[in-house]
Design a protein around this motif. Structure first.
Motif, PDB file in Angstrom:
ATOM      1  N   ALA A  24      -9.898  -0.571  -5.249  1.00 51.88           N
ATOM      2  CA  ALA A  24     -10.576  -1.594  -4.442  1.00 51.88           C
ATOM      3  C   ALA A  24     -10.360  -2.973  -5.052  1.00 51.88           C
ATOM      4  O   ALA A  24      -9.910  -3.104  -6.194  1.00 51.88           O
ATOM      5  N   ASN A  25     -10.687  -4.005  -4.280  1.00 53.92           N
ATOM      6  CA  ASN A  25     -10.599  -5.389  -4.761  1.00 53.92           C
ATOM      7  C   ASN A  25     -11.919  -5.815  -5.400  1.00 53.92           C
ATOM      8  O   ASN A  25     -12.995  -5.387  -4.980  1.00 53.92           O
ATOM      9  N   LYS A  61       0.859  -1.197   0.000  1.00 56.40           N
ATOM     10  CA  LYS A  61       0.000   0.000   0.000  1.00 56.40           C
ATOM     11  C   LYS A  61       0.890   1.240   0.000  1.00 56.40           C
ATOM     12  O   LYS A  61       1.096   1.909   1.025  1.00 56.40           O
ATOM     13  N   GLY A 116     -13.586  -2.448  -0.191  1.00 57.31           N
ATOM     14  CA  GLY A 116     -12.480  -1.742   0.444  1.00 57.31           C
ATOM     15  C   GLY A 116     -12.975  -0.999   1.669  1.00 57.31           C
ATOM     16  O   GLY A 116     -14.177  -0.988   1.968  1.00 57.31           O
ATOM     17  N   SER A 131      -6.642  -6.795   0.452  1.00 53.88           N
ATOM     18  CA  SER A 131      -7.652  -6.003   1.151  1.00 53.88           C
ATOM     19  C   SER A 131      -8.156  -6.723   2.391  1.00 53.88           C
ATOM     20  O   SER A 131      -8.568  -7.886   2.326  1.00 53.88           O
TER      21      SER A 131
END
Length: 340
Positions: free
Chosen positions: A225-226, A185, A285, A247
């Motif tokens: 986001a995933n 990240k 997320g 995530s």
């Protein structure tokens, strides 16, 4: 410790609001100092800091939630601590002891307790820990000093008036390089996504779908986001790849899908040419929890999942279950909740 707070809780967005206290700690001569709370929201660092020139920085995002009885709780903060240390290791930065990380988060939430939105408003206290390389460093290499900071701000519900599906477009750009920093990240990943996001918004879409950087055949992430999908066989699926940011919300949903909703849950390849296998899809997320995907635009065609106007039943149940745990209305799995 908090001053009086005058906020319209029902009109909160997702923008910066200066709160009263933040935590700061310095790493120097091979060790962290004790750290302390400060009131100044300005950070002064050397112009030669590695964070400014070489991107030696990482961050996290988590939330504090007000429960029905007025208490405050954190959702899986030790997972954020572990992920930050994985990011730090990738960029040759010192690890932050997990207890120090969680204690810093707790101190910041306690000191800013008046900024935690009331139960029932849908609002939360968003918490942003960050770690940056500082000091006088002009050569390409890791810094000799580091700064760890945790600040917070109240934010409203991502979807005002309830969840609504949005459409995405497959990007022509890569989010991360093979064997790069996609699983960390770090700010560089987000900087690289700004232009594709701009193009997607310009085209009338919520954001991009990124494919795997090697073959461009498999879904990896959706914006920041995933991705997840619900197959027509009632299987909860998320992509598996070394380039995907792991995530905490995604792993929570994988567990809840299997243990609470009795779905088969798996991580595997998700081929962009096989979208027909899914009856529902979403992005997950910390910020939105779940963003329902109405459709994905690919090769000139918009593929619609459940609906482009209504949220599917499985996605709705997953969202309600996870939010119920986060706000204290549903019993959480062991170790997921830390009370303030």
């Amino acid at each position: 410790m908090c001053k009086g707070v005058n906020i319209n809780w029902n009109n909160l967005g997702f923008g910066y609001i200066k709160t009263d206290f933040r935590y700061i700690s310095y790493w120097k001569d091979g060790k962290w100092d004790e750290g302390n709370l400060i009131t100044d929201n300005m950070i002064t660092i050397s112009e030669a800091s590695t964070a400014l020139h070489y991107g030696q920085q990482c961050f996290e995002g988590l939330k504090a939630y007000r429960t029905k009885n007025g208490g405050i709780q954190l959702f899986r903060p030790y997972e954020n601590a572990k992920r930050m240390n994985r990011s730090a290791n990738r960029l040759l930065m010192p690890e932050i002891p997990k207890e120090k990380f969680v204690d810093a988060v707790r101190q910041v939430v306690r000191a800013n307790e008046g900024y935690v939105p009331p139960y029932g408003t849908g609002g939360t206290l968003y918490i942003r820990p960050l770690l940056i390389g500082v000091g006088d460093n002009i050569g390409v290499g890791p810094a000799s000093e580091y700064l760890f900071c945790v600040f917070c701000l109240p934010v409203g519900p991502y979807f005002k008036g309830g969840m609504v599906p949005v459409n995405f477009i497959v990007a022509e750009y890569d989010r991360a390089a093979p064997c790069g920093t996609g699983a960390a990240k770090v700010g560089g990943n987000y900087a690289a996504s700004l232009y594709p996001y701009h193009l997607a918004k310009k085209g009338g879409f919520a954001d991009c779908v990124y494919l795997d950087p090697q073959t461009h055949t498999k879904i990896e992430e959706v914006g920041s986001a995933n991705f997840f999908g619900i197959t027509k066989k009632n299987e909860f699926v998320t992509p598996k790849s070394p380039s995907i940011l792991p995530s905490i919300t995604k792993y929570s949903l994988l567990y809840l899908a299997q243990e609470y909703l009795n779905l088969r849950a798996t991580q595997r390849d998700v081929l962009i040419d096989n979208l027909d296998e899914f009856k529902e899809a979403g992005a997950c997320g910390t910020a939105a929890v779940i963003t329902p995907i109405g459709g994905i635009h690919y090769k000139g065609k918009l593929h619609i999942f459940h609906s482009d106007t209504a949220v599917g039943p499985v996605t709705t149940e997953l969202y309600n279950t996870l939010c119920g745990i986060q706000f204290g209305d549903i019993q959480a799995p062991d170790g997921w909740i830390i009370e303030i």
